[in-house]
Structure formats: C-alpha cells, structure tokens
Design an enzyme around this catalytic site. Structure first.
Site, short mmCIF file in Angstrom:
data_model
loop_
_atom_site.label_atom_id
_atom_site.label_comp_id
_atom_site.label_asym_id
_atom_site.label_seq_id
_atom_site.Cartn_x
_atom_site.Cartn_y
_atom_site.Cartn_z
N LYS A 75 29.71 52.72 65.39
CA LYS A 75 30.18 52.24 66.68
C LYS A 75 29.05 52.31 67.70
CE LYS A 75 35.12 53.16 66.16
NZ LYS A 75 35.49 51.75 66.35
N LYS A 107 41.82 39.50 55.12
CA LYS A 107 40.97 38.66 55.96
C LYS A 107 40.44 37.48 55.16
CE LYS A 107 39.29 41.89 59.48
NZ LYS A 107 39.59 41.03 60.61
N HIS A 160 44.94 45.59 56.71
CA HIS A 160 44.72 44.21 57.13
C HIS A 160 43.37 43.66 56.67
CE1 HIS A 160 42.31 46.17 60.23
NE2 HIS A 160 41.77 44.99 60.48
N LYS A 182 47.75 52.01 56.33
CA LYS A 182 46.71 53.01 56.13
C LYS A 182 46.59 53.86 57.40
CE LYS A 182 42.28 51.04 57.63
NZ LYS A 182 41.79 52.18 58.39
N ASP A 218 37.67 56.26 58.32
CA ASP A 218 38.21 55.07 58.98
C ASP A 218 37.67 53.78 58.40
OD1 ASP A 218 39.83 53.90 61.06
OD2 ASP A 218 37.99 53.44 62.15
N GLU A 278 29.94 47.78 64.99
CA GLU A 278 30.81 47.51 66.13
C GLU A 278 30.08 47.85 67.42
OE1 GLU A 278 35.23 48.47 65.46
OE2 GLU A 278 34.18 49.94 64.21
N HIS A 302 37.27 49.96 53.95
CA HIS A 302 36.69 48.65 54.19
C HIS A 302 35.37 48.43 53.43
CE1 HIS A 302 39.81 48.42 56.96
NE2 HIS A 302 39.18 48.55 58.10
#
Length: 468
Positions: free
Chosen positions: A323, A179, A175, A145, A232, A213, A237
């Site tokens: 973030k 998970k 990824h 991606k 992103d 994050e 996600h």
C-alpha cells in the site's frame, strides 16, 4: 444433507448482513445489473439486526443502487425493489431463523442460496441457526473471505460448515477470482499454442507478480491492522495469479478439472522461506485511525516462491504487494531466458530476454517484448513491444460480484475457492505467520523498503507498465 446442492438452480437468495457495507457497495448494485440484463429471476430476502420496516429496507436498497450505479434505470430499479423482502432479528435468536423459514416456505423455495455477508466469527452462528430451523438440507452457503486467519483456522471453519452441509454446498467467495482480467490470463495461456513450448523451466528465467495500491487504509485501519498484507493479499490474490501462470492444462473446462490443477500447483509449492520474505510498513501508518500504537503489521510484503514440479523446478516466482505505492497496478511478468549466443548486443551490457507481461489492472492486456534491428548501419538489436489492449476489444464486462452471484444461483463452482486449495495456500504462507520477522519502514510513494531488492538474488523488479 444434500450432496446435490451444486447441481441445481436455486429459487431464492437470502443475504445475511443485508444492511451492511458489503451489501450496500457490492451486492445490491450487482443485483441491479443482473436485473437489468434479465438474469435475476428469484426473490431476494435480506436478514439484518436492524429494526427497520420492509419499506425502509427497500428504500435502503434503492439508495445503495443509485449511489453506486448513477445511471440506474428507475423502471429496472423498481422491479428489483419489488423482489426484496426483509426478515429482522438477531442471529443468535432461533426465532429469526424460524421467521426466515416461514418466509421461504411462503415463497415456495426448495433450494436457497444463503449469502453470509457477515464477519467470519458469525459464520458458525448462522450455520447453526439454519440447521435448527431445518433449512440446511436445502442450503447453498456463500461465505466471504477471509477463510480463516491461518491453516488451523481454515480447517476449523471448514469443519464448522461441514457439520451442516456438504463441501459441494459451500461456495467460498473471493471477488478476485471472478475478475475478467484474471480470467483473461487463463484463456491467453491455454488458447494460444505459441506459448506452450516455452512455458517451462527450460525457457523461463523467472516470474514476477506485483500488486500495488496507491491508497492507504481509507478508513479500514482497524480491520487491516489485524490482518496485514500476507493475509489480505499474498495468501489469496497473489497465489491465485501464480497458480494461473503455473498450472497444467485442465482436462476439461468444468469446475473440478480447473480447480484440481490449481490445487496441484499449491501442493507442489514449498512453504515460504522466511529468509526470502521482506515485510514493510509505510511511514505514517501508525497515525491511521484504528491502528494500534506500535503495531508491526505489514503494509508491504515481498518474497520468493518455489514450485517443485517437473515444469517449474528451479524457476523463482517473485511476488510483492504493498500500500501507498507510486500507483495502483496488478501485473505478472514472465522473463524468458536469453539466447545462448548474443550476436547483436551493443557493448558489454547484455540485452534482456523476451518478456511476456500480463497487465491485469489497470488497462488490462498483454505485452510481448521481443528484439528487432535497431535502425542504422550497425547490426544491433533493440527491444520492441507487441501489445494487445483488451479495452480495444470492447464488449460488456461484468463486475465480479455479478458473475459470482449468478454462478452461486446456478451452482457453478469454477470461480469459487475449494477447501483443499484454501488449506494449501495457508500451508504455503504459514511460516510468515509463525515467524514473521521484523517490519521495515518505507516512504509513501515508493516501491517499498530497499531490502525488497535482496529477495531477487540477481534479478530486478519490473515496474508495471501502467499505473493509476
């Protein structure tokens, strides 16, 4: 072109971009762990533009492993290094692919996994090169991606790849999909019948997903400034977690049945209403290396999603990501409705309904918040947590890239994104790309701009239980 590429074990692994950062940080350490478990039985061929020798490349592989797997067994590492070969050359040169074809012929490979650990703008170049060299009929393409930058870009990328290989031979790697904690959510939902009777609009008040994050750009400013939180994290996600929470039970455990139910959720999801979207940017973002002066790229996004299905119509799904938050966590909270008659409340304040809290990172587990009697003479209730910590269960937890590499080699598609799902996810967030609206500043170490509370319309954000 072969339509059987997803059904047979591959006999070689080729890594384009073998001297890049992704290969160093993720791919080679994952291959080492596979070697240590006895799960790696194929030759590994690196393709890179560097002019280094094969011996120098093998030293590079060894250095990558020891840097990220400090406890690496020298004997296991030696076996991995002996598997590795190098084909050097530029991706736009046909001679590079001719050399690669000759190498694979010498190895006796008949079905090869080609891992494109290169920037997306090189996918077409590599796919064309493989076709010219006659390698496409025996190719299984693994692409990283992002799968495009928007809906049109995703369709264009797919069309480019499909010029040379069937969809069954394209493995879109993210990824996050592999998970262990994300798959725990899927198993917890469908392996426990206690949840199914209440997992619908009649009993669920709202659903929240938070991905926070504590870090900022960490040297990725140039990449991130051209991407932002919506592309992103939200498009992939967070929507992945929503599909796992909202999907119907698949007809079977095979890849197509599972992926089909995820796609149905995305198809039932309304395109994002930008009036329910809040974009934020932490103060100090413009001082990050690689960030353009005056950039309006969001480092925070919060929004409301609606799923127009029989099960979920009218139930809001609130998602947020950012973030420079107070900590790092990924958590999903399902709020159940209050009982119709509140017998045991203390004063005018009504107790909250039960919560099912999925902790996906860190300290992964599940917490069920129920009400029990408060100690004392009065007949009053208090919240009590029934908690499961998956760390207590022990067991060997593989890293995501180990599982994805092993799956690609055997043709298991369950942990990879399907093209129609990718397109539907882009369809949902496309309004936020077309008309993103203003970006609002927030202080580092906070939960984003104050306007994010307005997304909830009478609800409140749940602070994750565990932060790292």
């Amino acid at each position: 072109m072969s339509d059987q590429a997803g059904a047979t074990r591959a006999d070689a692994l080729v890594i384009f971009g073998a001297t890049g950062d992704l290969a160093r940080r993720k791919i080679f350490p994952a291959l080492y762990r596979m070697q240590a478990r006895g799960d790696l039985a194929v030759p590994v061929v690196g393709v890179a533009r560097s002019g280094e020798s094969e011996d120098a490349f093998r030293r590079r592989v060894a250095d990558a492993v020891t840097s990220f797997v400090p406890e690496a067994d020298p004997a296991v590492l030696a076996r991995l290094v002996q598997r590795v070969r190098l084909v050097g050359g530029r991706y736009e040169h046909p001679s590079t692919f001719a050399d690669l074809a000759a190498t694979l012929e010498g190895l006796g490979s008949r079905l090869t996994v080609f891992y494109l650990a290169v920037p997306p703008d090189l996918f077409a170049t590599v796919a064309d090169g493989l076709a010219v060299a006659g390698l496409s009929p025996r190719a299984r393409l693994v692409v990283e991606k992002p799968f495009g930058r928007d809906l049109a870009g995703a369709r264009s990328l797919s069309a480019t790849l499909h010029e040379h290989v069937e969809e069954s031979a394209v493995f879109r790697i993210d990824h996050f999909l592999a998970k262990e904690t994300v798959e725990d959510l899927l198993v917890f939902r469908f392996a426990n019948s206690i949840l199914e009777p209440v997992w619908n609009r009649n009993y669920v008040e709202a659903v929240q997903v938070t991905m926070a994050e504590s870090l900022g750009m960490e040297g990725r400013g140039a990449f991130y400034d051209g991407t932002g939180a919506v592309r992103d994290v939200l498009q992939n996600h967070l929507l992945e977690v929503v599909t796992l929470l909202a999907m119907e039970p698949p007809a079977s455990a095979d890849a197509d049945a599972l992926l089909e139910e995820k796609v149905k959720v995305l198809k039932a999801m309304r395109p994002l209403d930008c009036t329910t979207l809040v974009r934020g940017q932490y103060r100090g973002y413009h001082a990050e290396p690689g960030v353009a002066a005056g950039s309006t790229t969001e480092t925070f996004a919060a929004c409301r999603l609606e799923i127009e299905s029989w099960r979920w119509a009218g139930v809001p799904f609130f998602v947020r990501t950012g973030k420079r938050m107070p900590g790092t966590a990924l958590e999903a909270v399902v709020e159940l409705r209050r009982p119709p008659r509140l017998l045991f409340a203390d004063g005018p304040e009504e107790p909250h309904g039960n919560l099912v809290r999925f902790r996906l990172a860190p300290n992964d587990g599940v917490t069920l918040t129920v009400h029990a009697k408060r100690p004392g003479p009065a007949l009053l209730s208090r919240p009590v947590d029934l908690d499961v910590d998956y760390r207590d269960e022990g067991g060997d937890r593989q890293e995501a890239y180990e599982r994805l590499l092993a799956d690609a080699l055997v043709g298991e598609r369950r942990r990879f994104a399907r093209q129609d799902g990718v397109e539907q996810a882009w369809r949902v967030v496309q309004p936020a790309l077309d008309e993103p609206g203003p970006v609002q500043p927030y202080e580092p170490g906070t939960w984003g701009p104050a306007a994010a509370d307005e997304v909830l319309r009478g609800h409140h954000w749940h602070v994750p239980e565990h932060l790292s």
